[in-house]
Design an enzyme around this catalytic site. Structure first.
Site, PDB file in Angstrom:
ATOM      1  N   SER A  68      37.808  42.984  39.908  1.00  0.00           N
ATOM      2  CA  SER A  68      37.299  43.163  41.167  1.00  0.00           C
ATOM      3  C   SER A  68      38.254  43.923  42.177  1.00  0.00           C
ATOM      4  O   SER A  68      38.651  45.126  41.809  1.00  0.00           O
ATOM      5  CB  SER A  68      37.171  41.709  41.875  1.00  0.00           C
ATOM      6  N   TYR A  94      46.422  40.872  40.840  1.00  0.00           N
ATOM      7  CA  TYR A  94      45.247  40.982  41.739  1.00  0.00           C
ATOM      8  C   TYR A  94      45.469  41.734  43.235  1.00  0.00           C
ATOM      9  O   TYR A  94      45.248  42.800  43.446  1.00  0.00           O
ATOM     10  CB  TYR A  94      44.986  39.490  42.135  1.00  0.00           C
ATOM     11  N   HIS A 125      29.592  38.461  38.442  1.00  0.00           N
ATOM     12  CA  HIS A 125      30.862  38.956  38.936  1.00  0.00           C
ATOM     13  C   HIS A 125      32.077  38.283  38.015  1.00  0.00           C
ATOM     14  O   HIS A 125      33.190  38.527  38.339  1.00  0.00           O
ATOM     15  CB  HIS A 125      31.130  38.698  40.355  1.00  0.00           C
ATOM     16  N   ASP A 140      25.886  41.825  38.810  1.00  0.00           N
ATOM     17  CA  ASP A 140      27.035  41.700  39.510  1.00  0.00           C
ATOM     18  C   ASP A 140      26.292  41.921  40.881  1.00  0.00           C
ATOM     19  O   ASP A 140      26.409  43.187  41.372  1.00  0.00           O
ATOM     20  CB  ASP A 140      28.120  42.479  39.295  1.00  0.00           C
TER      21      ASP A 140
END
Length: 728
Positions: free
Chosen positions: A578, A498, A696, A661
């Protein structure tokens, strides 16, 4: 109320997260000639839809930047809908021709089909818990009197929509447990609607609230506090910039139009405002944020009529989260003067910071959260990305640690101040989520409920390694695979990270990933900079202007896996969602030779314009802004859309996004794949999969999760030349 949450990331993404397995495994070695032959001979051909280019050029500080696919930002326009339809047709035509796709779907469906429980929590005379029987689209809320009572249905979100795309958000009970307010999301949107239930009868009252976003609900007497935006203009709710967040109080039995405005920031349209009450409802705790980290802190005494909102901290350079109050004193979790966080005590009779008292000082481990139960402070730490739980008294004295089953992630320990027992969940990569009952007084944990997963977890092993990044930084990484794995450089490997927003990636069980592991795959989770694994310094090392460190850490992880003979460039898939989608887009551009498959999910791909949509402005402290000349130059170096080069053979790419989203708007993914299809060369496919009635990631239905996971794993195996079921 502990650390403020990062609004870009809500943890993991449903398509590649989940849990479980145990079925006959098949070799995925290239020695399996049948697998390679089956994949090669069945490879479908396709043509990308034609994407119109327009002559649009923006000038940033004297630099002209073409934006030929700007029209794709109008995601509700008819021509964009037609483009999405055409892209999906090409993508699904490709996926449907993968010979083992249906087998993967069947196996995933079987893996997913087991009861999943949430930890119980007490409200009045009842314990409440969530349960999914196995394949229900949304978990159902049950309650029972006492821990030994008979469960009864309380709220079933599956009945809120025919296709399971309406999900529950927050749920809070009034202090007397007479009422409960719950929020719902439609199609995965961040917008929330709120409704009130009579707890005794389970019937919905007339109260109905809308346009709630980035907010929980906190009770006070016969109503609750919440945050909302003004109703957006028609057709703009999914993409327009969110401005003027406000805190309101709603009284039960009145229309939303009569809600009382409690707090606003008229001169600061881009501030996020939050409200929460202490358990005794004496204090209203208010925080404001201008990004996804750091906040100011205020308090209002609700026991006094027309009391003022008193500032405790008005700057935005550190984080402050109130754990609870003990009388007129607040216990606050903060990184002020403590990059790895500490607990302080704030006496509201003399609230100046010079009077703050340190209760639990900073340690070598990162303090994630704290709860106050039965006179004990239960502190949840992170040690090398795994959980460590320590218990202190309210004076800050250490009493003991909580013994956890193994290396993994524990969460929970929440309860009422007077509770003697609380519950927590524990999970790891090969440890299905289990619920433990913890006796606060005796410091003993008892297994309360565990997942009945038909998988031989002893067949797998996890180890943590530390590899060296480009600048010499040591970075931890978890590696999970079957015992006895041969380090021959030929194992299909899935590398995930991430790297941002002060958010850590910790050990967790995944239904979906077990399909990968049971078929001989290697799972690697890199704890790269930008996250919270080692506190604020680790976070800042991955923020603007240091974002390249994040990409260097990830590239070094891939190189480590290859140098140690886990895998090779032809067998390495990379994934992230993301902010992690930005990561995948950036590293695929920088080192396309290093990876075979790229899986960017709901990614931030246009780094010059992200701040112009919905909540994107809140990410400027993390990334920087193209409005600033120096930051523009930095963003241009890694912005995925702007660094795709003509004629380069990029990894086989499957972009995943969704039409609802409204956090990372799908235009990011649309423009990225259009550019990749235009410029990328070589035989690898560059495809996009656009979910409908999804957002999302949070609240995604089980049906949608299985469908997406099926396509992601099918695409990944297929482009590695591996048929996991060829030998069966």
């Amino acid at each position: 109320m502990n650390k403020p949450s990062a609004f870009l990331c809500l943890a993991a993404f449903a398509a590649i997260t989940g849990c479980k397995t145990n079925a006959p495994s098949a070799s995925v070695s290239t020695d399996n000639k049948a697998a390679v032959t089956a994949a090669a001979t069945a490879k479908p051909s396709f043509m990308y839809p034609k994407t119109e280019k327009i002559n649009h050029v923006d000038t940033y500080h004297g630099t002209q930047v073409p934006d030929p696919y700007r029209w794709l930002e109008a995601d509700t326009a008819q021509n964009v809908a037609a483009w999405v339809k055409a892209q999906n047709e090409v993508t699904f035509d490709y996926l449907e021709k993968i010979p083992f796709r249906e087998q993967i779907k069947q196996r995933l469906t079987k893996l997913w089909n087991y009861p999943k429980y949430g930890a119980p929590f007490r409200e009045g005379d009842y314990y409440y818990f969530y349960k999914n029987d196995g394949l229900q689209n949304q978990a159902v809320l049950y309650r029972q009197k006492g821990l030994n009572g008979t469960p009864e249905l309380f709220l079933d979100p599956n009945k809120l929509s025919e296709d399971g795309t309406t999900s529950l958000g927050s749920l809070t009970f009034s202090k007397d447990a007479r009422y409960a307010v719950y929020t719902t999301s439609t199609g995965g949107s961040d917008w929330r609607d709120a409704y009130v239930l009579d707890v005794a009868t389970g019937k919905k009252l007339a109260d109905e609230l809308h346009w709630i976003k980035f907010s929980g609900t906190s009770w006070h007497k016969d109503g609750f506090f919440y945050s909302r935006y003004a109703e957006p203009t028609k057709g703009s709710k999914m993409a327009n910039k969110n401005e003027y967040h406000k805190v309101y109080y709603h009284k039960i039995g009145t229309p939303q139009s009569q809600d009382k405005l409690i707090w606003e920031a008229k001169e600061h349209p881009l501030r996020l405002l939050f409200a929460g009450t202490t358990q005794d409802e004496k204090y209203l705790i208010l925080t404001a944020s201008e990004g996804t980290s750091n906040n100011s802190l205020y308090v209002k005494d609700l026991s006094k009529t027309n009391s003022p909102i008193v500032p405790l901290v008005e700057s935005f350079d550190k984080e402050y989260g109130v754990v609870e109050n003990v009388g007129d004193k607040l216990i606050v979790l903060t990184n002020q003067g403590a990059p790895k966080y500490k607990l302080v005590e704030v006496d509201l009779k003399k609230p100046q910071q010079t009077n703050w008292k340190t209760l639990v000082p900073e340690t070598e481990n990162v303090l994630n959260s704290a709860s106050l139960v039965n006179g004990r402070l239960i502190l949840n730490y992170m040690k090398d990305a795994a959980t460590l739980v320590r218990v202190h008294d309210t004076n800050g004295k250490w009493l003991h640690d909580v013994q956890l089953p193994t290396l993994g992630t524990a969460g929970g320990f929440d309860g009422k101040k007077e509770d003697k027992t609380v519950f927590y969940t524990f999970t790891s990569f090969t440890y299905p989520s289990a619920i433990y009952q913890y006796d606060v007084v005796t410091n003993t944990s008892t297994l309360f409920r565990k997942a009945e997963v038909d998988v031989d977890m002893d067949a797998y092993e996890t180890k943590q390694v530390f590899y060296t990044s480009k600048d010499g930084t040591k970075v931890p990484m978890f590696i999970t695979h079957k015992k006895g794995l041969q380090l021959n450089g030929d194992n299909p490997t899935y590398l995930y990270a991430y790297g941002g927003f002060n958010s850590a990636v910790t050990p967790g069980f995944s239904i979906s990933r077990m399909l990968w592991l049971e078929n001989g795959g290697v799972l690697a989770i890199a704890n790269i900079r930008g996250g919270s694994e080692y506190g604020e310094a680790w976070h800042k090392a991955g923020m603007t202007p240091n974002k390249q460190n994040v990409f260097d850490d990830f590239i070094a992880a891939a190189e480590y896996l290859q140098s140690q003979k886990y895998t090779s460039p032809q067998k390495l898939a990379i994934a992230g969602g993301s902010n992690g989608g930005l990561l995948i887009g950036a590293v695929a551009n920088q080192r396309p030779d290093l990876f075979k498959v790229a899986l960017p999910a709901v990614g931030v791909m246009d780094m010059l314009r992200f701040h112009k949509f919905t909540i994107g402005w809140a990410w400027v402290p993390e990334y920087g802004s193209s409005d600033d000349p120096a930051q523009f130059q930095n963003l241009m170096k890694f912005s995925p859309i702007h660094n795709i080069k003509e004629g380069v053979n990029y990894p086989a790419t499957l972009v995943t996004t969704a039409d609802h989203d409204d956090r990372v708007v799908p235009a990011h993914s649309f423009k990225y794949i259009a550019t990749l299809q235009e410029k990328g060369a070589g035989p690898n496919p560059y495809l996009i999969r656009v979910d409908v009635k999804a957002g999302h990631g949070a609240g995604k239905s089980t049906t949608a999760q299985i469908a997406e996971a099926t396509d992601v794993w099918s695409f990944t195996f297929y482009n590695m030349g591996v048929n996991p079921y060829a030998a069966q």
